[in-house]
Structures are given as structure tokens and as C-alpha cells.
Design a protein around this motif. Structure first.
Motif, PDB file in Angstrom:
ATOM      1  N   ASN A   1       0.809  -1.220   0.000  1.00  0.00           N
ATOM      2  CA  ASN A   1       0.000   0.000   0.000  1.00  0.00           C
ATOM      3  C   ASN A   1       0.844   1.272   0.000  1.00  0.00           C
ATOM      4  N   ARG A   2       2.145   1.134   0.350  1.00  0.00           N
ATOM      5  CA  ARG A   2       3.030   2.297   0.318  1.00  0.00           C
ATOM      6  C   ARG A   2       3.563   2.559  -1.079  1.00  0.00           C
ATOM      7  N   SER A   3       3.399   1.595  -1.980  1.00  0.00           N
ATOM      8  CA  SER A   3       3.933   1.721  -3.332  1.00  0.00           C
ATOM      9  C   SER A   3       2.974   2.522  -4.207  1.00  0.00           C
ATOM     10  N   HIS A   4       3.509   3.457  -4.947  1.00  0.00           N
ATOM     11  CA  HIS A   4       2.699   4.275  -5.846  1.00  0.00           C
ATOM     12  C   HIS A   4       2.336   3.464  -7.094  1.00  0.00           C
ATOM     13  N   PRO A   5       1.135   3.643  -7.630  1.00  0.00           N
ATOM     14  CA  PRO A   5       0.827   3.042  -8.932  1.00  0.00           C
ATOM     15  C   PRO A   5       1.888   3.462  -9.940  1.00  0.00           C
ATOM     16  N   ALA A   6       2.264   2.552 -10.819  1.00  0.00           N
ATOM     17  CA  ALA A   6       3.398   2.832 -11.689  1.00  0.00           C
ATOM     18  C   ALA A   6       3.172   2.265 -13.078  1.00  0.00           C
ATOM     19  N   LEU A   7       3.952   2.771 -14.007  1.00  0.00           N
ATOM     20  CA  LEU A   7       4.005   2.227 -15.354  1.00  0.00           C
ATOM     21  C   LEU A   7       5.218   1.316 -15.440  1.00  0.00           C
ATOM     22  N   LEU A   8       4.984   0.056 -15.779  1.00  0.00           N
ATOM     23  CA  LEU A   8       6.063  -0.913 -15.959  1.00  0.00           C
ATOM     24  C   LEU A   8       6.359  -1.054 -17.448  1.00  0.00           C
ATOM     25  N   LEU A   9       7.623  -0.845 -17.811  1.00  0.00           N
ATOM     26  CA  LEU A   9       8.069  -1.048 -19.190  1.00  0.00           C
ATOM     27  C   LEU A   9       9.066  -2.201 -19.217  1.00  0.00           C
ATOM     28  N   ILE A  10       8.890  -3.086 -20.191  1.00  0.00           N
ATOM     29  CA  ILE A  10       9.807  -4.221 -20.369  1.00  0.00           C
ATOM     30  C   ILE A  10      10.275  -4.211 -21.809  1.00  0.00           C
ATOM     31  N   ALA A  11      11.581  -4.070 -22.005  1.00  0.00           N
ATOM     32  CA  ALA A  11      12.136  -3.978 -23.358  1.00  0.00           C
ATOM     33  C   ALA A  11      13.236  -5.007 -23.536  1.00  0.00           C
ATOM     34  N   SER A  12      13.150  -5.776 -24.599  1.00  0.00           N
ATOM     35  CA  SER A  12      14.200  -6.728 -24.957  1.00  0.00           C
ATOM     36  C   SER A  12      14.798  -6.313 -26.292  1.00  0.00           C
ATOM     37  N   GLU A  13      16.124  -6.150 -26.301  1.00  0.00           N
ATOM     38  CA  GLU A  13      16.840  -5.766 -27.503  1.00  0.00           C
ATOM     39  C   GLU A  13      17.868  -6.835 -27.827  1.00  0.00           C
ATOM     40  N   LYS A  14      18.104  -7.051 -29.106  1.00  0.00           N
ATOM     41  CA  LYS A  14      18.961  -8.155 -29.515  1.00  0.00           C
ATOM     42  C   LYS A  14      20.000  -7.707 -30.531  1.00  0.00           C
ATOM     43  N   ASP A  15      21.186  -8.293 -30.395  1.00  0.00           N
ATOM     44  CA  ASP A  15      22.262  -8.087 -31.361  1.00  0.00           C
ATOM     45  C   ASP A  15      22.963  -9.424 -31.540  1.00  0.00           C
TER      46      ASP A  15
END
Length: 338
Positions: free
Chosen positions: A96-110
Motif C-alpha cells: 500500500n506504500r507503493s505508488h501506482p506505476a508504469l512498468l516497461l519491459i524492453a528486450s533488444e537483440k544483437d
């Protein structure tokens, strides 16, 4: 690096007994999104961030590690499922102490190498002034701050081998630089990880475990195994050792089990540690002595100051004395044949 998978979720805290509070999914990336990811990775300066390792069992299994690898190397369906489960885990890990958030997950490949970055940006409020014929003001609530000190990130990079993706870099500006504060939520509860072991602390742990094992065994073979391990770590070409590697390379099964028991958990036992040679020498106090007569004396580290004693001063010349009952004798011919 080429962006292969990108997902975004709005995440709020939820309890274990209720459905995770998440909304979102796959985002079709464009040049603007790719530039956003690159900018955030650059600003994070991950090389200076806290190192982490996944808490794994003997098979190197860790739920979050498997999800991150699936997002990195899986097809679109596998990446979608992994991203959804990662967001659900974040929702449950938050309180309950955690603020609502935007989670981004990015996978990059080389080629065969992939890097995965995870970000949380807290929800914020902003005002927008619309200045047309008459000015109006809008209150925006569904936005997320990229500059807030509440933002968090994690960065992982490697190939598909089982020995890769064992740890990463952690950004948590609330931690104040101390690993304990980080571990309460982002690192331990969500990422199922722990701070990686620093060279000095890890070196001290290995040296202490060797000394404890030497004091606990009277078996000559095990003493020789411990001595061989100590000498190889001290003067061998290998600069990084995990405790598990030490045991597998030098110890019998019984000694290896006792050696493992000296470490707090399996993750620590499996972690590769860069040996700090000064710390190692100070902690172990292991020495090989060459006398003016040509005799070479190598002493188990637990016996220096006990059955093996050094007296005198460097100016006058140190003298070595050793006394004990002979329990075994080995003779070698000049060509090394016993």
C-alpha cells in the motif's frame, strides 16, 4: 541493438488473494519508442549501479530469471505471456506504500546477445494549459514521471547459455546507495535477487570457509586438498572463483558438503567472486617458506602460529620451527616418480 519485444503495463498493488491489478500489453515500437529506451538506459548509467544476482537453486532456476530469458529469447507469444506474468508479480510485490506505476519491459537483440531492461515510472499529476480563443486548464492524472526519484530499473544482458543471465544491474534511487533498503521490495520481493558479492567481502568469505574446514578436519588428504585449493586461488591464473568451483575442483564429496555449509545460501555458493589478493593473503595467512638450507616448508593456514612458528625479526633473520608427529611420508625421485 534491435528492439524485439516491448511491453507496457499500468500496475497497482494487489494482495495474493486477489487478481493482480494490471492493465496493458504489447506495444508496437517505433523510432520514438526506441529513442526513449536508449535515452533511459543511457541516463541510468547502469555500469555504476548496484550489481545483483538471482537467488537460484543448484540447477540455476529462478522464476524471474526464467521469465526475463523468455521475454528476451522467446517468440511473440512467449514474450507476451512472460511480460504479463512479470507485471502480475510486480503488482503482488507492491504494497500500500507503493505508488501506482508504469512498468516497461524492453528486450533488444544483437546477434546471440540480448539485453532486457525493466522500468517502473510512478503515476503523477500534471496540468495542461490549452490556449485557444479562451484559455482552459486540464488536470492530467494518467501520466507517469520519467524523472521521479521513485522510478526504478533493472538491466540484464547475455546469451542463452545456462551460465548467463545470472545477475544484472539495479537502479533504485530510494536506496540511498545501501543494498538493504533496495532488497525490501524491488530487488528481493520482485526480482527475486540479492546484492552481488563485492570482491573484498567475497574473498573474506572464501578464506574464512577454508580456515574453518581446515580446523574441523584431521584427515591428511583433506588438509592437502584444502592446501591445494588455497595455493591455486593465491597464485593460479584464474582471477574469479565461485565457492562451488573451488569445491568441484579440489574437494571430495564430504569436504565439499562441509565447505558449502559455510556459506549463507545457494546463490552465494554459486556466485563468481573476483579474488582480492591482498585481502586473501591477510585473511588466510597462508605461506610457503624457503629456508637457507634449500628446504621448502608449506604450512596449512590453520597451523601457522600453532605447530608452525616464526620467530626473530626481519633484520636479524626470521627463524622457522615446526614440531609434530609424522603420520605420513612421501618420497619423490628427481624425475618426479614416487
Amino acid at each position: 541493438m534491435r528492439l524485439v519485444h516491448f511491453h507496457a503495463f499500468a500496475v497497482s498493488a494487489s494482495n495474493w488473494d486477489e487478481a493482480p491489478n494490471i492493465q496493458g500489453g504489447r506495444i508496437q515500437a517505433d523510432t520514438q519508442i526506441e529513442a526513449l529506451i536508449a535515452k533511459n538506459v543511457q541516463k541510468a548509467k547502469f555500469d555504476n549501479c548496484l550489481e545483483s544476482v538471482f537467488e537460484t537453486d543448484d540447477s540455476r532456476h529462478n522464476d524471474m530469471r526464467e521469465l526475463i530469458r523468455r521475454h528476451a529469447f522467446g517468440d511473440d507469444n512467449a514474450a507476451d505471456e512472460a511480460a504479463k506474468e512479470i507485471s502480475e508479480r510486480l503488482s503482488v510485490a507492491m504494497d500500500n506504500r507503493s505508488h501506482p506505476a508504469l512498468l516497461l519491459i524492453a528486450s533488444e537483440k544483437d546477434g546471440p546477445i540480448c539485453q532486457v531492461s525493466l522500468w517502473t515510472f510512478p503515476r503523477d499529476e500534471a496540468l495542461r494549459l490549452i490556449n485557444q480563443k479562451t484559455a482552459s486548464l486540464q488536470v492530467l492524472t494518467d501520466i507517469f514521471s520519467q524523472t521521479s526519484r521513485l522510478r526504478k530499473a533493472a538491466f540484464f544482458k547475455g546469451g542463452q547459455a545456462k551460465t548467463e543471465f545470472l545477475g544484472g544491474k539495479i537502479l533504485d534511487l530510494q536506496s540511498g546507495g545501501g543494498p538493504k533498503a533496495v532488497a525490501d521490495f524491488w530487488l528481493a520481493d520482485f526480482l527475486l535477487s540479492m546484492p552481488a558479492i563485492r570482491p573484498k567481502a567475497g574473498t573474506q568469505m572464501i578464506a574464512k570457509a577454508l580456515i574453518q574446514c581446515a580446523k574441523e578436519t584431521a584427515d591428511l588428504t583433506e588438509q592437502q586438498q584444502l592446501q591445494s585449493a588455497a595455493m591455486s586461488i593465491r597464485s593460479g591464473p584464474k582471477q574469479k572463483w565461485s565457492p562451488k568451483e573451488v569445491a568441484e575442483n579440489f574437494f571430495n564429496a564430504d569436504l565439499a558438503a562441509r565447505f558449502q555449509s559455510k556459506f549463507p545460501n545457494v546463490a552465494t555458493y554459486n556466485t563468481s567472486i573476483e579474488i582480492d589478493q591482498d585481502t586473501y593473503a591477510d585473511s588466510l595467512n597462508f605461506a610457503v617458506y624457503r629456508l637457507d638450507s634449500g628446504v621448502i616448508v608449506s604450512s596449512p593456514f590453520s597451523e601457522i602460529g600453532e605447530s608452525v612458528r616464526i620467530t626473530g625479526t626481519p633484520e636479524e633473520g626470521n627463524r622457522l620451527s615446526c614440531e609434530g608427529r609424522v603420520v605420513s611420508q612421501k618420497v619423490r625421485s628427481p624425475n618426479g616418480v614416487r
